[in-house]
Design a protein around this motif. Structure first.
Motif, short mmCIF file in Angstrom:
data_model
loop_
_atom_site.label_atom_id
_atom_site.label_comp_id
_atom_site.label_asym_id
_atom_site.label_seq_id
_atom_site.Cartn_x
_atom_site.Cartn_y
_atom_site.Cartn_z
N SER A 1 115.54 39.54 45.33
CA SER A 1 114.75 38.44 45.39
C SER A 1 113.60 38.43 46.12
O SER A 1 112.42 37.86 45.35
CB SER A 1 115.75 37.11 46.22
OG SER A 1 116.78 37.13 45.55
N ILE A 2 113.17 39.19 47.18
CA ILE A 2 111.94 39.44 47.66
C ILE A 2 111.32 40.13 46.71
O ILE A 2 109.69 39.86 46.51
CB ILE A 2 112.08 40.47 48.95
CG1 ILE A 2 112.74 39.41 50.01
CG2 ILE A 2 110.88 40.88 49.39
CD1 ILE A 2 112.92 40.20 51.27
N ASP A 3 111.58 41.14 45.95
CA ASP A 3 110.85 41.88 44.52
C ASP A 3 109.96 40.75 43.85
O ASP A 3 109.08 40.83 43.27
CB ASP A 3 111.38 43.02 44.30
CG ASP A 3 111.53 44.19 45.01
OD1 ASP A 3 110.48 44.42 46.07
OD2 ASP A 3 112.25 44.91 44.90
N MET A 4 111.17 40.04 43.29
CA MET A 4 110.75 38.99 42.47
C MET A 4 109.71 37.90 42.72
O MET A 4 108.98 37.59 42.15
CB MET A 4 112.01 38.04 41.68
CG MET A 4 113.00 38.97 40.94
SD MET A 4 114.19 38.08 40.23
CE MET A 4 115.33 37.88 41.69
N ALA B 1 106.21 37.50 41.19
CA ALA B 1 105.57 36.15 41.09
C ALA B 1 104.21 35.84 41.66
O ALA B 1 103.42 35.12 41.09
CB ALA B 1 106.73 35.24 41.32
N ALA B 2 104.23 35.99 42.73
CA ALA B 2 103.09 35.91 43.66
C ALA B 2 101.81 36.45 43.17
O ALA B 2 100.63 36.00 43.00
CB ALA B 2 103.15 36.22 45.11
N ILE B 3 102.00 37.79 42.75
CA ILE B 3 100.66 38.73 41.93
C ILE B 3 100.50 37.73 40.93
O ILE B 3 99.10 37.82 40.46
CB ILE B 3 101.35 39.99 41.84
CG1 ILE B 3 101.52 40.82 43.12
CG2 ILE B 3 100.38 40.73 40.96
CD1 ILE B 3 102.18 42.04 42.85
N ALA C 1 99.76 30.29 45.14
CA ALA C 1 100.60 31.41 45.74
C ALA C 1 101.34 30.93 47.02
O ALA C 1 102.54 31.19 47.12
CB ALA C 1 99.65 32.46 45.98
N THR C 2 100.50 30.13 47.85
CA THR C 2 100.97 29.66 49.14
C THR C 2 102.17 28.78 48.84
O THR C 2 103.25 29.00 49.46
CB THR C 2 99.87 29.09 49.81
OG1 THR C 2 98.84 30.01 50.24
CG2 THR C 2 100.48 28.61 51.53
N ALA C 3 102.21 27.97 48.12
CA ALA C 3 103.22 27.07 47.63
C ALA C 3 104.37 27.52 47.20
O ALA C 3 105.64 27.17 47.41
CB ALA C 3 102.71 26.02 46.56
N LEU C 4 104.13 28.63 46.22
CA LEU C 4 105.44 29.25 45.88
C LEU C 4 106.10 30.07 46.86
O LEU C 4 107.30 29.98 47.13
CB LEU C 4 105.24 30.52 44.85
CG LEU C 4 105.86 31.57 44.34
CD1 LEU C 4 106.90 30.94 43.40
CD2 LEU C 4 105.08 32.89 43.72
#
Length: 507
Positions: free
Chosen positions: A347-350, A354-356, A363-366
């Motif tokens: 999940s952290i990798d995803m 996703a943030a990239i 990105a902050t909201a994500l």
């Protein structure tokens, strides 16, 4: 195969033969960006080739103005010499005699001028590449220090290094890689410091690269000169986008490899400890820098070992002493503990990927949605236990605290491997996994330099500089493992070290 083969055809005295050859090779007029301008100056035909958008328009207009004022008598004898030495005086100008050189320089962004009846072409450097200005790298930020960073333009990058090292011994060797791309690769080193065998080896390996192109730039070059080992995730070179970091490594005897079109440069050779140090440590007081370094060491250690060690303990609470019984899971979830940890890591990798790919304003909201909502809901519905979320988050923080992105990714794979080993075989699996990782590290080297030096093989003096951030004035020696020509960074002069009486003056 014929389209990729190098040609050694010389420039002919026949003007039309030269133009026809270049038009056929360069795809004129099919390629709209290859500009050909033919002129008749002083009774002789002149062909001017350039790539649209890669040359300075004001400078090219100046060249055309110079050419238009040339008289016939000036082109009759020694035309090339007259143009180079008498007319074009404000720009870098050279002469070539082979068609492959004309094509190479032209596609690099220069202007090529061919004159009827002459077997030399004039190359005028009018290059002006599109690109961004130097700015601070996102992944190597410092609170105090320079805010410039390498860009995608090779010339800009060499200037940033030259600005910091005004040493006449600094060498910038340019070689080409890729039979089609003909990408410029620069090998930088200080001649009277760096081990010449290291420079020769790297230069030889780059020249031996046999591939059509290297659009992935520095990573492709690294895999060719070191060889890709699928089973070994640890980076054997260091990447940086900071010119001050590159400069300090040049002074230590390293070799720098810069590839055009990439802002990341290669530092070779390197050890494991090069990847765990950061420029921020040298922008603070020594004691503060040492504290930051040890906090970083602890974060890296936790990012690798905390989660699998906790998993082994949580699966075997009966093996824990009474004072550590709280480490286990208080309220079991519906999913086995090993799968919870693996799902948390994935999940952290995803989230990272996703943030990239998410626009910066979102990105902050994500991140907030993923951390607070998804994690809280997963705990409430019984998929995760709170302990898994906490330990996974601590490991993630340690990963982000790792200065080297490449080492952080390698440590992530090591952590997953140790989680599987601990989940399948408990503490025995964890111990065996640690030994296997240590074995891989012992087998790893960078251009012959042991990866764990100065820990293994042991070098007490060098190891002390790793563990303690010493003041710069007492760092007198370059790393011996690189075999530099000159190990002394600060020559000691007894006369200058003698204490002299100082006159006190009032401010």
């Amino acid at each position: 195969m014929s389209s990729t083969a190098e040609t050694t055809m010389s420039i002919s005295k026949n003007y039309q033969e030269n133009v026809s050859y270049l038009n056929q090779k360069l795809g004129v007029p099919e390629s709209f960006d290859i500009v050909l301008r033919e002129m008749n100056i002083g009774g002789k035909k002149i062909a001017i080739y350039s790539v649209n958008g890669m040359i300075s328009r004001p400078a090219s207009n100046m060249i055309l103005e110079v050419l238009s004022k040339i008289e016939r008598v000036e082109l009759a004898v020694n035309a090339v010499d007259k143009l180079v030495k008498s007319k074009i005086v404000d720009l870098q100008v050279s002469e070539v005699e082979a068609m492959d050189e004309v094509i190479y320089f032209l596609l690099s962004g220069t202007m090529a001028i061919l004159i009827e009846g002459r077997t030399q072409a004039i190359i005028v450097d009018l290059r002006t590449y599109p690109g961004r200005m130097p700015q601070e790298p996102d992944i190597e930020r410092v609170t105090r220090g320079s805010r410039d960073g390498f860009t995608e333009t090779l010339v800009f990058n060499t200037i940033l290094i030259r600005r910091r090292l005004r040493d006449p011994g600094l060498r910038m060797k340019l070689v080409k890689a890729g039979s089609r791309s003909k990408t410029d690769v620069c090998i930088a080193y200080i001649e009277d410091i760096t081990n010449p065998k290291m420079v020769e080896y790297i230069e030889k390996e780059i020249k031996n690269i046999k591939i059509d192109g290297i659009p992935m730039a520095e990573k492709t070059v690294e895999e060719f000169i070191l060889g890709s080992k699928f089973w070994n995730p640890f980076p054997r070179v260091r990447y940086t986008e900071r010119p001050d970091v590159a400069a300090i490594h040049l002074l230590e005897g390293n070799v720098i490899v810069m590839v055009d079109t990439s802002p990341s440069i290669i530092i070779a050779p390197c050890t494991f400890w090069h990847h765990v140090q950061h420029a921020e440590e040298y922008r603070q007081e020594p004691v503060v820098g040492m504290y930051l370094r040890w906090v970083r060491f602890i974060a890296i250690f936790l990012s690798v070992f905390l989660t699998p060690l906790w998993l082994a303990a949580a699966l075997n609470p009966q093996l824990l002493p009474e004072g550590l019984q709280f480490i286990g899971v208080q309220k079991p979830a519906r999913i086995p503990l090993v799968f919870q940890v693996l799902m948390g890591e994935l999940s952290i990798d995803m989230l990272r990927m996703a943030a990239i790919h998410t626009p910066s304003p979102l990105a902050t909201a994500l991140g907030l949605i993923a951390v607070f909502m998804m994690g809280d809901v997963a705990i409430q519905v019984g998929l995760f236990t709170p302990e898994v979320v906490m330990y996974t988050a601590i490991a993630a923080v340690g990963t982000f605290a790792t200065p080297s992105y490449e080492l952080a990714q390698a440590n992530r794979l090591v952590r997953l491997f140790l989680v599987l080993a601990a989940g399948l075989f408990n503490f025995w699996g964890f111990g065996a996994g640690v030994l296997l990782v240590l074995f891989v590290l012992l087998r790893t080297n960078s251009f012959g330099v042991p990866y764990l030096w100065p820990l293994i093989p042991m070098d007490i003096k060098a190891l002390s500089t790793i563990l303690i951030r010493n003041p710069v004035p007492i760092n007198n020696l370059r790393p011996s493992i690189f075999k530099p020509k000159d190990r002394i960074r600060q020559p000691k002069d007894k006369q200058t070290k003698e204490k002299q009486p100082k006159e006190r003056t009032n401010p």
